[in-house]
Design a protein around this motif. Structure first.
Motif, PDB file in Angstrom:
ATOM      1  N   PRO A  84      -1.419  -7.836  28.607  1.00 22.01           N
ATOM      2  CA  PRO A  84      -1.099  -6.408  28.510  1.00 22.01           C
ATOM      3  C   PRO A  84      -1.844  -5.537  29.520  1.00 22.01           C
ATOM      4  N   LEU A  85      -2.849  -6.092  30.190  1.00 24.26           N
ATOM      5  CA  LEU A  85      -3.528  -5.388  31.264  1.00 24.26           C
ATOM      6  C   LEU A  85      -3.160  -6.019  32.613  1.00 24.26           C
ATOM      7  N   GLY A  86      -1.925  -6.487  32.696  1.00 24.10           N
ATOM      8  CA  GLY A  86      -1.452  -7.147  33.903  1.00 24.10           C
ATOM      9  C   GLY A  86      -1.462  -6.256  35.121  1.00 24.10           C
ATOM     10  N   GLY A  87      -1.323  -4.941  34.930  1.00 27.18           N
ATOM     11  CA  GLY A  87      -1.372  -4.025  36.059  1.00 27.18           C
ATOM     12  C   GLY A  87      -2.751  -3.971  36.684  1.00 27.18           C
ATOM     13  N   MET A  88      -3.777  -3.878  35.854  1.00 25.66           N
ATOM     14  CA  MET A  88      -5.143  -3.854  36.369  1.00 25.66           C
ATOM     15  C   MET A  88      -5.520  -5.203  36.957  1.00 25.66           C
ATOM     16  N   CYS A  89      -5.136  -6.268  36.285  1.00 22.46           N
ATOM     17  CA  CYS A  89      -5.488  -7.592  36.785  1.00 22.46           C
ATOM     18  C   CYS A  89      -4.844  -7.870  38.136  1.00 22.46           C
ATOM     19  N   SER A  90      -3.675  -7.298  38.384  1.00 24.16           N
ATOM     20  CA  SER A  90      -3.037  -7.485  39.687  1.00 24.16           C
ATOM     21  C   SER A  90      -3.833  -6.822  40.795  1.00 24.16           C
ATOM     22  N   ARG A  91      -4.706  -5.886  40.422  1.00 25.82           N
ATOM     23  CA  ARG A  91      -5.536  -5.181  41.393  1.00 25.82           C
ATOM     24  C   ARG A  91      -6.918  -5.811  41.572  1.00 25.82           C
ATOM     25  N   VAL A  92      -7.473  -6.342  40.479  1.00 21.07           N
ATOM     26  CA  VAL A  92      -8.879  -6.760  40.532  1.00 21.07           C
ATOM     27  C   VAL A  92      -9.109  -8.256  40.353  1.00 21.07           C
ATOM     28  N   CYS A  93      -8.087  -9.018  39.959  1.00 20.43           N
ATOM     29  CA  CYS A  93      -8.284 -10.454  39.774  1.00 20.43           C
ATOM     30  C   CYS A  93      -8.642 -11.129  41.100  1.00 20.43           C
ATOM     31  N   PRO A  94      -9.558 -12.078  41.079  1.00 25.23           N
ATOM     32  CA  PRO A  94      -9.821 -12.889  42.278  1.00 25.23           C
ATOM     33  C   PRO A  94      -8.723 -13.937  42.413  1.00 25.23           C
ATOM     34  N   THR A  95      -7.540 -13.496  42.784  1.00 21.88           N
ATOM     35  CA  THR A  95      -6.378 -14.396  42.858  1.00 21.88           C
ATOM     36  C   THR A  95      -6.624 -15.557  43.805  1.00 21.88           C
ATOM     37  N   ILE A  97      -9.037 -17.493  43.933  1.00 19.67           N
ATOM     38  CA  ILE A  97      -9.608 -18.658  43.251  1.00 19.67           C
ATOM     39  C   ILE A  97      -8.862 -18.981  41.963  1.00 19.67           C
ATOM     40  N   LEU A  98      -7.858 -18.172  41.617  1.00 25.78           N
ATOM     41  CA  LEU A  98      -7.074 -18.411  40.415  1.00 25.78           C
ATOM     42  C   LEU A  98      -5.651 -18.806  40.819  1.00 25.78           C
ATOM     43  N   CYS A  99      -4.673 -17.963  40.513  1.00 25.20           N
ATOM     44  CA  CYS A  99      -3.272 -18.341  40.721  1.00 25.20           C
ATOM     45  C   CYS A  99      -2.937 -18.647  42.174  1.00 25.20           C
ATOM     46  N   GLU A 100      -3.327 -17.771  43.084  1.00 25.45           N
ATOM     47  CA  GLU A 100      -2.989 -17.994  44.494  1.00 25.45           C
ATOM     48  C   GLU A 100      -3.777 -19.165  45.085  1.00 25.45           C
ATOM     49  N   GLY A 101      -4.976 -19.364  44.578  1.00 22.24           N
ATOM     50  CA  GLY A 101      -5.753 -20.504  45.038  1.00 22.24           C
ATOM     51  C   GLY A 101      -5.122 -21.825  44.644  1.00 22.24           C
ATOM     52  N   ALA A 102      -4.340 -21.818  43.541  1.00 19.03           N
ATOM     53  CA  ALA A 102      -3.695 -23.045  43.065  1.00 19.03           C
ATOM     54  C   ALA A 102      -2.277 -23.207  43.599  1.00 19.03           C
ATOM     55  N   ASP A 109       1.763 -24.384  54.285  1.00 17.98           N
ATOM     56  CA  ASP A 109       1.554 -23.498  55.439  1.00 17.98           C
ATOM     57  C   ASP A 109       0.286 -22.672  55.325  1.00 17.98           C
ATOM     58  N   ALA A 110      -0.621 -23.106  54.417  1.00 16.30           N
ATOM     59  CA  ALA A 110      -1.933 -22.462  54.241  1.00 16.30           C
ATOM     60  C   ALA A 110      -1.832 -20.989  53.898  1.00 16.30           C
ATOM     61  N   LYS A 111      -0.713 -20.606  53.304  1.00 13.72           N
ATOM     62  CA  LYS A 111      -0.523 -19.211  52.923  1.00 13.72           C
ATOM     63  C   LYS A 111       0.161 -19.169  51.566  1.00 13.72           C
ATOM     64  N   PRO A 112      -0.586 -18.854  50.498  1.00 15.82           N
ATOM     65  CA  PRO A 112       0.010 -18.869  49.161  1.00 15.82           C
ATOM     66  C   PRO A 112       1.006 -17.731  48.967  1.00 15.82           C
ATOM     67  N   VAL A 113       1.836 -17.869  47.961  1.00 18.17           N
ATOM     68  CA  VAL A 113       2.682 -16.760  47.531  1.00 18.17           C
ATOM     69  C   VAL A 113       1.765 -15.631  47.072  1.00 18.17           C
ATOM     70  N   THR A 114       2.078 -14.407  47.462  1.00 19.10           N
ATOM     71  CA  THR A 114       1.218 -13.265  47.100  1.00 19.10           C
ATOM     72  C   THR A 114       1.495 -12.847  45.657  1.00 19.10           C
ATOM     73  N   ILE A 115       1.018 -13.666  44.742  1.00 20.81           N
ATOM     74  CA  ILE A 115       1.311 -13.486  43.316  1.00 20.81           C
ATOM     75  C   ILE A 115       0.770 -12.160  42.795  1.00 20.81           C
ATOM     76  N   ASP A 421     -16.651 -14.593  33.479  1.00 27.08           N
ATOM     77  CA  ASP A 421     -16.811 -13.159  33.246  1.00 27.08           C
ATOM     78  C   ASP A 421     -15.893 -12.375  34.180  1.00 27.08           C
ATOM     79  N   LEU A 422     -14.613 -12.365  33.828  1.00 30.95           N
ATOM     80  CA  LEU A 422     -13.609 -11.638  34.597  1.00 30.95           C
ATOM     81  C   LEU A 422     -12.733 -10.835  33.643  1.00 30.95           C
ATOM     82  N   THR A 423     -12.109  -9.785  34.160  1.00 32.91           N
ATOM     83  CA  THR A 423     -11.206  -8.975  33.350  1.00 32.91           C
ATOM     84  C   THR A 423     -10.137  -9.829  32.694  1.00 32.91           C
ATOM     85  N   VAL A 424      -9.528 -10.723  33.467  1.00 34.43           N
ATOM     86  CA  VAL A 424      -8.432 -11.534  32.945  1.00 34.43           C
ATOM     87  C   VAL A 424      -8.908 -12.465  31.832  1.00 34.43           C
TER      88      VAL A 424
END
Length: 449
Positions: A84-95, A97-102, A109-115, A421-424
């Protein structure tokens, strides 16, 4: 803590125009064509590693496919039903090392989808239109107290409200949001987004927020337990670790979290005093946010000093790169020895650096402002000792966030959940606790019947 304007610490380092540019959105919203192009790069993996990397388990391939089909409302439902805080997480998540890192694209091509950017595209679209994405269940007659209006508390409240329970959130601040409102760099969340997200979250109904109410000062746990059917503690980590060294009480030395809060609360960034020569001690996200904002406010030189190597820093590589791109100097393997002052004002910091061969050397950095960012701690005011872990550093909970008391749960940074210790992660803690509370209500209702 408001720092005194002594030494060379002063406001108005930059013009209003310069500050407006410095604190503009660092990751502007994608337009429709850019979002479509970004979505087209997703392989929609069946066993998507990005989903497993997300603490809230958002169905990422599903929402990206909906974006590619032009179904932004459906994409927002996918995201916000899981987070439910997906809007904030899209701004502050360390993507990174999380979704984009995976993301499997990293191996092609060494370039993840900009999730993260796609997540923001969908959630911002829905919130801008005031979309009613969820319908609350019928009233159950249950009433839950949530202590703390940060990510964990808000997520828990939202889930409980959707289930038909009434929720009262008690928060010590004048505004809800917790770290989202007070502890994140201003350039990451522009246009009062934290408050707009709180308003959207509470619009589902059944949630009341009582501001300026602190546990142990204005209300105690026993009273909350008597007034409510369950209590969820999401009080965060409000204490700050001290350097415990000579000179720490000098003027010009302050906690980085207090500095960040000053910047966040400022209606005019030009009113926030900052030194010309700033040293930030620490290696986490708080240190980076304080260092970068010092530069953006007009500090001539900002040095971030960390006692270990970069591999041990809790700030991600992306955060470190961002700091250095913004003119922050990073010094590693150095620890502060003493803070030196004159006439009660800090003038320099002496450090000891350890080289690869184990030799040590001392060096001095001249400063007029020192920001301490060496970690935060639990302040267990109003919480019984038996609720804490053996070392007293967190609230002890089980896998569902339940404490040793049958009607008390805890989550977020204050609880020993084993997460990061992350928002998500705090959002996920709130969701898990809400599900456990709801399940317990269902069990007791069956027994009563």
């Amino acid at each position: 803590m408001v720092i005194k304007q002594t030494g060379d610490i002063a406001p108005q380092r930059l013009s209003a125009e310069q500050l407006s540019c410095e604190f503009s959105d660092i990751a502007p919203l994608l337009d429709a064509s850019a979002a479509a192009a970004a979505a087209s790069r997703c392989h929609y993996c069946y066993d998507a590693p990005c989903v497993n990397a997300c603490p809230t388990q958002i169905d990422i391939p599903s929402f990206i496919r909906k974006i590619s089909n032009g179904n932004l409302k459906g994409a927002a439902v996918d995201i916000l039903s899981a987070n439910p805080l997906g809007g904030m997480c899209s701004r502050v998540c360390p993507t990174e090392i999380l979704c984009e890192g995976a993301c499997v694209r990293n191996h092609q091509d060494a370039k993840p989808v900009t999730i993260g950017a796609l997540q923001r595209h969908a959630t911002d679209w829905a919130m801008a239109r005031g979309e009613a994405l969820f319908k609350r269940a019928g009233e159950t007659g249950r009433h839950v107290a949530v202590v703390g209006a940060g990510p964990a508390g808000l997520a828990c409240a939202h889930r409980l409200a959707l289930a038909g329970h009434n929720v009262t959130i008690y928060d010590a601040h004048e505004k809800a949001g917790g770290l989202n409102e007070y502890g994140i760099a201003a350039y990451k969340t522009v246009d009062d987004f934290a408050q707009r997200e709180v308003e959207w979250l509470c619009s589902v109904g059944g949630i009341e927020i009582k501001h300026s109410v602190a546990l142990g000062r204005d209300v105690d746990l026993d009273a909350l337990r008597k007034l409510h059917d369950a209590v969820f503690l999401a009080i965060g980590l409000t204490g700050v670790r001290a350097l415990a060294m000579e000179g720490e009480d000098l003027s010009g030395v302050m906690n980085a979290v207090d500095f960040i809060e000053q910047v966040r609360a400022a209606n005019d960034f030009g009113t926030v005093p900052v030194g010309r020569r700033v040293v930030v001690i620490g290696g986490g996200n708080t240190a980076v946010d304080a260092a970068v904002q010092s530069r953006k406010l007009g500090a001539t030189s900002v040095t971030m000093v960390y006692r270990r190597g970069v591999e041990s820093m809790t700030a991600t590589w992306a955060e470190r790169d961002f700091a250095q791109t913004n003119g922050v100097t990073l010094v590693t393997h150095a620890r502060p020895v003493r803070l030196i002052g004159k006439d009660g004002v800090v003038t320099s910091v002496e450090f000891e650096r350890t080289s690869g061969d184990g030799t040590r050397e001392r060096f001095v950095v001249e400063v007029d402002m020192v920001l301490k960012a060496i970690g935060q701690t639990l302040v267990p005011v109003g919480i019984e000792r038996e609720l804490l872990t053996l070392d007293g550093s967190r609230i002890a909970v089980d896998a569902n966030g339940q404490t040793s008391l049958p009607d008390v749960w805890a989550g977020g940074d204050c609880a020993a959940t084993g997460g990061i210790d992350l928002t998500v992660q705090a959002v996920q803690d709130g969701k898990i606790a809400a599900a456990s509370i709801d399940a317990q209500f269902a069990r007791t209702a069956v027994k009563a019947a």
